[in-house]
Design an enzyme around this catalytic site. Sequence first.
Site, PDB file in Angstrom:
ATOM      1  N   SER A   1       0.818  -1.214   0.000  1.00 28.79           N
ATOM      2  CA  SER A   1       0.000   0.000   0.000  1.00 28.79           C
ATOM      3  C   SER A   1       0.851   1.264   0.000  1.00 28.79           C
ATOM      4  O   SER A   1       2.007   1.263   0.402  1.00 28.79           O
ATOM      5  CB  SER A   1      -0.899   0.033   1.236  1.00 28.79           C
ATOM      6  OG  SER A   1      -1.641  -1.140   1.339  1.00 28.79           O
TER       7      SER A   1
HETATM    8  N1  SAH Z   1      -1.062  -4.490   3.773  1.00 25.30           N
HETATM    9  C1  SAH Z   1      -0.327  -4.924   2.609  1.00 25.30           C
HETATM   10  C2  SAH Z   1      -1.005  -4.554   1.333  1.00 25.30           C
HETATM   11  C3  SAH Z   1      -1.818  -5.644   0.886  1.00 25.30           C
HETATM   12  S1  SAH Z   1      -2.600  -5.556  -0.637  1.00 25.30           S
HETATM   13  C4  SAH Z   1       1.058  -4.367   2.630  1.00 25.30           C
HETATM   14  O1  SAH Z   1       1.350  -3.533   3.480  1.00 25.30           O
HETATM   15  O2  SAH Z   1       1.858  -4.785   1.801  1.00 25.30           O
HETATM   16  C5  SAH Z   1      -3.988  -6.534  -0.236  1.00 25.30           C
HETATM   17  C6  SAH Z   1      -3.741  -7.980   0.028  1.00 25.30           C
HETATM   18  O3  SAH Z   1      -4.968  -8.541   0.424  1.00 25.30           O
HETATM   19  C7  SAH Z   1      -3.278  -8.792  -1.160  1.00 25.30           C
HETATM   20  O4  SAH Z   1      -2.061  -9.389  -0.873  1.00 25.30           O
HETATM   21  C8  SAH Z   1      -4.386  -9.814  -1.369  1.00 25.30           C
HETATM   22  O5  SAH Z   1      -3.888 -11.072  -1.770  1.00 25.30           O
HETATM   23  C9  SAH Z   1      -4.997  -9.882   0.002  1.00 25.30           C
HETATM   24  N2  SAH Z   1      -6.376 -10.351   0.083  1.00 25.30           N
HETATM   25  C10 SAH Z   1      -7.408 -10.106  -0.739  1.00 25.30           C
HETATM   26  N3  SAH Z   1      -8.519 -10.705  -0.282  1.00 25.30           N
HETATM   27  C11 SAH Z   1      -8.172 -11.337   0.856  1.00 25.30           C
HETATM   28  C12 SAH Z   1      -8.882 -12.136   1.803  1.00 25.30           C
HETATM   29  N4  SAH Z   1     -10.187 -12.400   1.668  1.00 25.30           N
HETATM   30  N5  SAH Z   1      -8.193 -12.610   2.848  1.00 25.30           N
HETATM   31  C13 SAH Z   1      -6.879 -12.364   3.013  1.00 25.30           C
HETATM   32  N6  SAH Z   1      -6.164 -11.636   2.155  1.00 25.30           N
HETATM   33  C14 SAH Z   1      -6.806 -11.122   1.095  1.00 25.30           C
END
Ligand code: SAH
Length: 715
Positions: free
Chosen positions: A62
């Site tokens: 993010s």
């Molecule tokens: N917080 C992260 C950014 C993540 S992007 C960071 O700091 O890098 C969002 C993430 O959510 C992705 O990796 C995606 O695979 C995950 N995601 C999407 N739906 C999800 C779900 N239902 N449960 C767990 N992870 C999920």
Amino acid sequence: MSDFNEAREWMVERQLAQRGVRDARVLAAMRHVPRDAFVPADVREFAYDDTPLPIGGEQSISQPFIVGKMLEAAQLRPGDRVLDIGTGSGYAAAIAAEIVARVDSIERDAALAETARECLQRLGYANVEVHIGDGTAGLAAHAPYDAIIVAAGGPHVPQALRAQLAPGGRLVMPVGGSPSRQRLVKVVRRGEHDYDEQAFGDVRFVPLVGSDGWPDLSDAGQGDHRAATAATTGMEPRCAAAEATTPGNNASNEAASTMQASTANHPAERNETPEPGRPLTLEAAIGVAAEPLPNLDSDQFATFIDRFANRRVILLGEASHGTSEFYRARAAITRRLVEQHGFSMIAVEADWPDAAIIDRHIRARPAPPSRAAPFRRFPVWMWRNAEFMAFVAWLRAHNATHAAQPERQIRFYGLDIYSLSESIEAVLRYLDTVDPDAARVARERYGCLSPWQKDPAVYGRAALSGGYAQCEEHVIAQLADLLKHRLAYEHADGERFLDAAQNARLIAVAEQYYRAMYYGGAQSWNLRDTHMFDTLRHALDSGGADARMVVWAHNSHIGDARATEMGRAQEELNLGQLCRTHFGDAAALIGFGTHGGTVAAASDWGGPLQTMTVRPSREDSYESRMHGAQIGRFVLDLRPGVHDALRERLREPLLERFIGVIYRPDTERYSHYAQASLAEQFDAYLWFDHTDAVTALPVSDGEQDGPAETFPFGM
Ligand code: SAH
């Protein structure tokens, strides 16, 4: 690594603290967690840019500002238990872990979870546990939680997550009716069935895919497919000291959607004949709405502009500062607006003193005695080109036909009243003599002055070069002096554009402007566009109530910033937005675009002019959709009520390309593409599938002494 420490300090100060993240715990944690360790090696140099970055598996880490805002909203306290959904890289989990007692983090992509787990372990975060699974169900075994943070956008707040909040617990999550656009929502549990809920801020996250989220639309579903993607896109090595980019790594740049926006790329189904009942592809829908345009030399080329002729201000964009077609098209449109519709003012994105020389030339007034020929400094080709020269000749000829009625003559203005190019040149000249290191930094930074010329590694260096800061006072004083001289000259000149009161006002705010410009950050962008707007209004007012104006400036200035990443994520405003706010429907914003060809540009600020090949547009861009319509030249009318169904589709954000005076094809995605909602950004869009570089004109010696007919460019 010290570069990164400095860059991180700078990021926290400029991108977070100064933009309103106040929570001291969050700021301290973000000062400490090495974001560079959480991103793949090939994008590591961008780790402290305020932007999401690809981490493999079509996911992204993010944007730091949004992470800061979300964690602040979650009101984390030292003893808290936190649930983090969407581990991704593990970066947000690490920040939370710096503040609270324990973090459970859930990731559905096994390969991402594994990498994040290793990374967190290696960095010593013993209080984070990474779980593989569907976060929409929460983690009942470890509930309740004092805070839940969701880093992916869902259609609503999953019921299980509400239930797993402790009394007083806070949940922060992006929620929205489309998988690619959301609002941040904060839910606070007040009692057993009592929840407070408030929304703040528009955001774009990747979709929350799960049983209580969006369905999985990827062709292979989960598991092996994701693992395979991660393995082939060079995600490793992460969590290591910065390493040289390995050549094979570039795949991750291209394969992964780097935004938090939808990763659902539109399949490029070109040439498709629509079946009944089946929606058209976007390319086909554009093809249906597009109005093909004749050759640029045809007198019919500009007739489409007639529908905007009743507007007071028409802003014409460009997708680069060095494309022949954009200049010629704007000249043709402006000629029509002048000849058929009574427009009598032209204002361009150029230094005001240079434009004033053109203004005198086209009205056959004597050249100012003490000034050199205009547009002699970088980027010289932006105005000193054959296309613009031909237009100046036309303006002069047109004005000659009104020699008896000077009030009917066209006036020409430069919107950069603080003379950006001239000021930059003065800064560089000074630094070259007193501190060549600082001069080098300044050159790099000025390459970033357009918001789309991102090279974040440069920011860290510049902010901390001691020599740079030491030169600040002297440089500001010099620039203020330059301005005073210009104003004094203007005052001595017979036909004044500015009166004494305006002079005083300009001088009073100049210091703030030049200081921001010296450092070249986002603030300088906002000040510059605000001043451009002030100049525009001032010029318009000077022409009386009926005066109407055509403006030429880059798409990044004239397309409404609120419809782009620049306004949405970086809080940058621009001329087009200010015109819309001020003039409402009396302003028309017209954008330009191209698929490929050549462009006149430099690699660095002050660098030599090159004719560069423009890479074909990316698959995930608006340009590629336009290209798919397979019409060489066309205009798309984006006004409400004209093609509303298409408009709706062109509001969905896609990448858009912005080339300024600098073009860096090697880092094109990061340096030149940004998310935008085309239909909100412009009232019409002009497309040239293939474009070529402008014909630059040389600067020759002794120009200002040349005979009148060769003035202003001495050709
Ligand atoms: N917080 C992260 C950014 C993540 S992007 C960071 O700091 O890098 C969002 C993430 O959510 C992705 O990796 C995606 O695979 C995950 N995601 C999407 N739906 C999800 C779900 N239902 N449960 C767990 N992870 C999920």
